[in-house]
Design a protein around this motif. Structure first.
Motif, PDB file in Angstrom:
ATOM      1  N   ALA A  58      44.482   7.465 -32.963  1.00  0.00           N
ATOM      2  CA  ALA A  58      43.907   7.623 -34.368  1.00  0.00           C
ATOM      3  C   ALA A  58      42.772   6.982 -34.284  1.00  0.00           C
ATOM      4  O   ALA A  58      42.439   5.823 -33.706  1.00  0.00           O
ATOM      5  CB  ALA A  58      45.050   7.062 -35.344  1.00  0.00           C
ATOM      6  N   VAL A  59      41.542   7.395 -35.488  1.00  0.00           N
ATOM      7  CA  VAL A  59      40.482   6.814 -35.506  1.00  0.00           C
ATOM      8  C   VAL A  59      40.603   5.605 -36.367  1.00  0.00           C
ATOM      9  O   VAL A  59      41.307   5.700 -37.538  1.00  0.00           O
ATOM     10  CB  VAL A  59      39.469   7.941 -36.222  1.00  0.00           C
ATOM     11  CG1 VAL A  59      38.158   6.993 -36.277  1.00  0.00           C
ATOM     12  CG2 VAL A  59      39.307   8.886 -35.222  1.00  0.00           C
ATOM     13  N   PRO A  60      40.030   4.341 -36.205  1.00  0.00           N
ATOM     14  CA  PRO A  60      40.190   3.153 -37.141  1.00  0.00           C
ATOM     15  C   PRO A  60      39.606   3.486 -38.444  1.00  0.00           C
ATOM     16  O   PRO A  60      38.704   4.380 -38.554  1.00  0.00           O
ATOM     17  CB  PRO A  60      39.422   2.175 -36.454  1.00  0.00           C
ATOM     18  CG  PRO A  60      39.349   2.722 -34.925  1.00  0.00           C
ATOM     19  CD  PRO A  60      39.470   4.038 -34.886  1.00  0.00           C
ATOM     20  N   ASP A  61      40.157   2.891 -39.509  1.00  0.00           N
ATOM     21  CA  ASP A  61      39.542   3.423 -40.841  1.00  0.00           C
ATOM     22  C   ASP A  61      38.687   2.305 -41.093  1.00  0.00           C
ATOM     23  O   ASP A  61      38.635   1.297 -41.081  1.00  0.00           O
ATOM     24  CB  ASP A  61      40.920   3.078 -41.704  1.00  0.00           C
ATOM     25  CG  ASP A  61      40.755   3.666 -42.956  1.00  0.00           C
ATOM     26  OD1 ASP A  61      39.344   3.668 -43.476  1.00  0.00           O
ATOM     27  OD2 ASP A  61      41.552   3.788 -43.856  1.00  0.00           O
ATOM     28  N   PRO A  62      37.395   2.976 -41.501  1.00  0.00           N
ATOM     29  CA  PRO A  62      36.322   1.931 -41.664  1.00  0.00           C
ATOM     30  C   PRO A  62      36.421   1.142 -43.150  1.00  0.00           C
ATOM     31  O   PRO A  62      36.000   0.082 -43.184  1.00  0.00           O
ATOM     32  CB  PRO A  62      35.231   2.998 -42.036  1.00  0.00           C
ATOM     33  CG  PRO A  62      35.779   4.178 -42.183  1.00  0.00           C
ATOM     34  CD  PRO A  62      37.237   4.220 -41.479  1.00  0.00           C
ATOM     35  N   GLU A  63      37.168   1.567 -44.091  1.00  0.00           N
ATOM     36  CA  GLU A  63      37.545   0.925 -45.288  1.00  0.00           C
ATOM     37  C   GLU A  63      38.238  -0.054 -45.026  1.00  0.00           C
ATOM     38  O   GLU A  63      37.969  -1.351 -45.223  1.00  0.00           O
ATOM     39  CB  GLU A  63      37.733   1.646 -46.432  1.00  0.00           C
ATOM     40  CG  GLU A  63      36.834   2.907 -47.035  1.00  0.00           C
ATOM     41  CD  GLU A  63      36.879   4.098 -46.158  1.00  0.00           C
ATOM     42  OE1 GLU A  63      36.194   4.891 -46.326  1.00  0.00           O
ATOM     43  OE2 GLU A  63      37.727   4.008 -45.269  1.00  0.00           O
TER      44      GLU A  63
ATOM     45  N   VAL B 166      43.681   0.767 -50.765  1.00  0.00           N
ATOM     46  CA  VAL B 166      43.628   1.184 -49.347  1.00  0.00           C
ATOM     47  C   VAL B 166      42.900   0.075 -48.587  1.00  0.00           C
ATOM     48  O   VAL B 166      43.393  -0.350 -47.304  1.00  0.00           O
ATOM     49  CB  VAL B 166      42.628   2.601 -49.335  1.00  0.00           C
ATOM     50  CG1 VAL B 166      42.056   2.694 -47.804  1.00  0.00           C
ATOM     51  CG2 VAL B 166      43.325   3.560 -49.928  1.00  0.00           C
ATOM     52  N   ALA B 167      41.935  -0.879 -49.152  1.00  0.00           N
ATOM     53  CA  ALA B 167      41.414  -1.804 -48.611  1.00  0.00           C
ATOM     54  C   ALA B 167      42.407  -3.064 -48.191  1.00  0.00           C
ATOM     55  O   ALA B 167      42.308  -3.845 -47.326  1.00  0.00           O
ATOM     56  CB  ALA B 167      40.224  -2.675 -49.361  1.00  0.00           C
ATOM     57  N   ARG B 168      43.254  -3.250 -49.160  1.00  0.00           N
ATOM     58  CA  ARG B 168      44.312  -4.079 -48.814  1.00  0.00           C
ATOM     59  C   ARG B 168      45.528  -3.631 -48.311  1.00  0.00           C
ATOM     60  O   ARG B 168      45.666  -4.512 -47.207  1.00  0.00           O
ATOM     61  CB  ARG B 168      44.819  -4.367 -50.520  1.00  0.00           C
ATOM     62  CG  ARG B 168      45.989  -5.434 -50.431  1.00  0.00           C
ATOM     63  CD  ARG B 168      45.497  -6.716 -50.042  1.00  0.00           C
ATOM     64  NE  ARG B 168      46.448  -8.135 -49.982  1.00  0.00           N
ATOM     65  CZ  ARG B 168      47.060  -8.167 -49.073  1.00  0.00           C
ATOM     66  NH1 ARG B 168      46.948  -7.434 -47.934  1.00  0.00           N
ATOM     67  NH2 ARG B 168      47.977  -9.252 -48.749  1.00  0.00           N
TER      68      ARG B 168
ATOM     69  N   ARG C 171      41.102   4.469 -60.055  1.00  0.00           N
ATOM     70  CA  ARG C 171      40.427   3.409 -59.987  1.00  0.00           C
ATOM     71  C   ARG C 171      41.269   2.536 -58.922  1.00  0.00           C
ATOM     72  O   ARG C 171      40.292   1.431 -58.129  1.00  0.00           O
ATOM     73  CB  ARG C 171      40.274   2.837 -61.216  1.00  0.00           C
ATOM     74  CG  ARG C 171      39.207   3.226 -62.264  1.00  0.00           C
ATOM     75  CD  ARG C 171      38.988   2.732 -63.210  1.00  0.00           C
ATOM     76  NE  ARG C 171      38.358   1.214 -63.079  1.00  0.00           N
ATOM     77  CZ  ARG C 171      37.004   1.202 -62.791  1.00  0.00           C
ATOM     78  NH1 ARG C 171      36.142   2.219 -62.577  1.00  0.00           N
ATOM     79  NH2 ARG C 171      36.340   0.048 -62.260  1.00  0.00           N
ATOM     80  N   LEU C 172      42.385   2.455 -58.828  1.00  0.00           N
ATOM     81  CA  LEU C 172      43.160   1.771 -57.925  1.00  0.00           C
ATOM     82  C   LEU C 172      42.917   2.113 -56.416  1.00  0.00           C
ATOM     83  O   LEU C 172      43.224   1.263 -55.520  1.00  0.00           O
ATOM     84  CB  LEU C 172      44.628   1.652 -58.185  1.00  0.00           C
ATOM     85  CG  LEU C 172      44.949   0.792 -59.449  1.00  0.00           C
ATOM     86  CD1 LEU C 172      46.592   1.050 -59.616  1.00  0.00           C
ATOM     87  CD2 LEU C 172      44.692  -0.624 -59.017  1.00  0.00           C
TER      88      LEU C 172
END
Length: 432
Positions: free
Chosen positions: A407-412, A283-285, A277-278
């Motif tokens: 590297a591809v930017p992370d969408p999240e 990842v967003a943070r 759940r974390l």
């Protein structure tokens, strides 16, 4: 925003896929260790035979699954998943039938173990590819986190209930439950609405020999995946190799009762719900690369604690604490790794890459488990646990150190990056 994302619906199709996965996972949880249990209680198998059942069956299954990767790649994934579920249902059902007729043999258990292992690899390759096409790219991490939480909850609940069922209804009860779970999983996948597009081949229709190795070729030529792949082989193999060693230490040398041994493995599985759940939030943070590096390192530091287990409540507490720390780290790391792997694998090579990853993982676990057993035989289980705990401390050296060029930017994390920019802070959210 990620809290809302984690709770939102990913669509009816994903709901059916998740339900089918949950049924299968809980059935496997009930049947955890069912084949070795049947071998011991029904066939009175020797320790060498039980070890062979745990190692030889999955190893042969991995060899059988080798040509299945290209086959899965160029077929619709839902029929493949249904076929693999039905194959596991049929082969597992032969055990209670043979038991009822008094014809059950050890060779049959080996065959069942191999077929189940091969079907699992093919199913996972198909389901990963299907998931990538089913949900949006920015929902992949949420979907993988839900699968991860289901896995750990099934492990926490299933084995204790399975043990009670065996005591009440006999040694093949959990085998029947596991078999039926595959049937219900197949029915759930059949109920997924919508029509799946047939994959197109650019070359000949017949599978070429070179295509058998395309999955490994992609893993070993992609800088980020190569590092994560090698790291996972070492970490996963060493963690799984300690399980039989710890069983011998706790049940044999330290005289823990079986219920305490079961509790030591079931209770920490609650940590799987925490970590999974974390995953989307952290990842967003902090970004995908930082989580893979940080949590990938953290999951390696706890294993050495098993070498210090002592008799009594203190020893039981030590095992639970170490296993809890490992499981929280793994359940947070695994969905991030699974998402990265899907995002960095071309659509026309996903099934072969996932198949290659699973085959290699099975081989790594079998090899390191065998080596751990030989080392424990030559020295002691505690010494083997100590060496495994020391070796895994070197595994973070295999993790990617920085996001690679291009590297591809992370969408999240991109959303979190914008929020952080408003606060005057910066994070590196590029892919490894």
């Amino acid at each position: 925003m990620w809290g809302l994302a984690a709770r939102r619906s990913l669509g009816r199709q994903f709901g059916w896929l998740w339900a089918a996965y949950a049924v299968s996972a809980y059935g496997s949880g009930l049947g955890f260790g069912a084949l070795p249990l049947v071998a011991v209680l029904v066939l009175h198998a020797s320790p060498a035979q039980v070890s062979a059942l745990s190692a030889v069956g999955p190893a042969v299954g991995a060899l059988i699954a080798l040509p299945l990767g290209p086959w899965v790649e160029f077929h619709r994934k839902r029929p493949v998943m249904i076929a693999m579920d039905l194959a596991r249902f049929a082969v597992m059902l032969t055990i209670p039938v043979a038991y009822a007729l008094g014809r059950l043999t050890f060779v049959q258990l080996l065959v069942v173990s191999a077929v189940v292992a091969a079907a699992k690899i093919a199913f996972n390759a198909a389901s990963g590819t299907y998931l990538k096409a089913l949900v949006r790219p920015d929902d992949l991490l949420v979907a993988n986190a839900r699968f991860e939480s289901t896995t750990w909850s099934s492990i926490a609940i299933g084995p204790p209930l399975g043990g009670a069922a065996v005591g009440l209804f006999g040694p093949v009860t959990t085998v029947v439950a596991d078999a039926l779970s595959y049937l219900f999983s197949a029915l759930g996948i059949t109920a997924i609405p919508g029509r799946e597009e047939h994959p197109r081949r650019t070359g000949k229709h017949r599978v070429r020999t070179g295509e058998l190795l395309d999955g490994w070729r992609h893993l070993l030529t992609h800088p980020g995946l190569r590092a994560l792949y090698l790291n996972q082989l070492l970490v996963g193999g060493l963690i799984m190799a300690t399980e039989p060693l710890l069983a011998v230490l706790m049940l044999g040398e330290l005289d823990f009762p079986p219920w305490q041994y079961g509790l030591a493995f079931a209770a920490p599985c609650v940590g799987g719900l925490i970590g999974s759940r974390l995953a989307p939030r952290v990842v967003a943070r902090y970004g995908q690369h930082r989580i893979l590096r940080t949590v990938g390192t953290l999951r390696a530091v706890w294993l050495i604690g098993l070498a210090f287990v002592q008799p009594g409540i203190a020893g039981l507490t030590t095992v639970i604490a170490v296993e809890l720390a490992i499981i929280i780290s793994m359940s947070l790391y695994n969905p991030v790794l699974a998402t990265y792997r899907l995002e960095h694998t071309p659509k026309d090579r996903t099934a072969r890459t996932l198949s290659a990853w699973s085959i290699s993982s099975s081989a790594s676990i079998a090899i390191l488990s065998a080596l751990g057993g030989l080392l424990a035989e030559a020295t002691s289980p505690r010494t083997a646990l100590t060496i495994a705990g020391l070796l895994i401390l070197a595994s973070p050296l295999l993790l990617p150190r920085r996001p690679g060029p291009g590297a591809v930017p992370d969408p999240e994390p991109a959303t979190a990056h914008a929020a952080d920019a408003e606060k005057g802070t910066t994070h590196d959210y590029h892919r490894t």
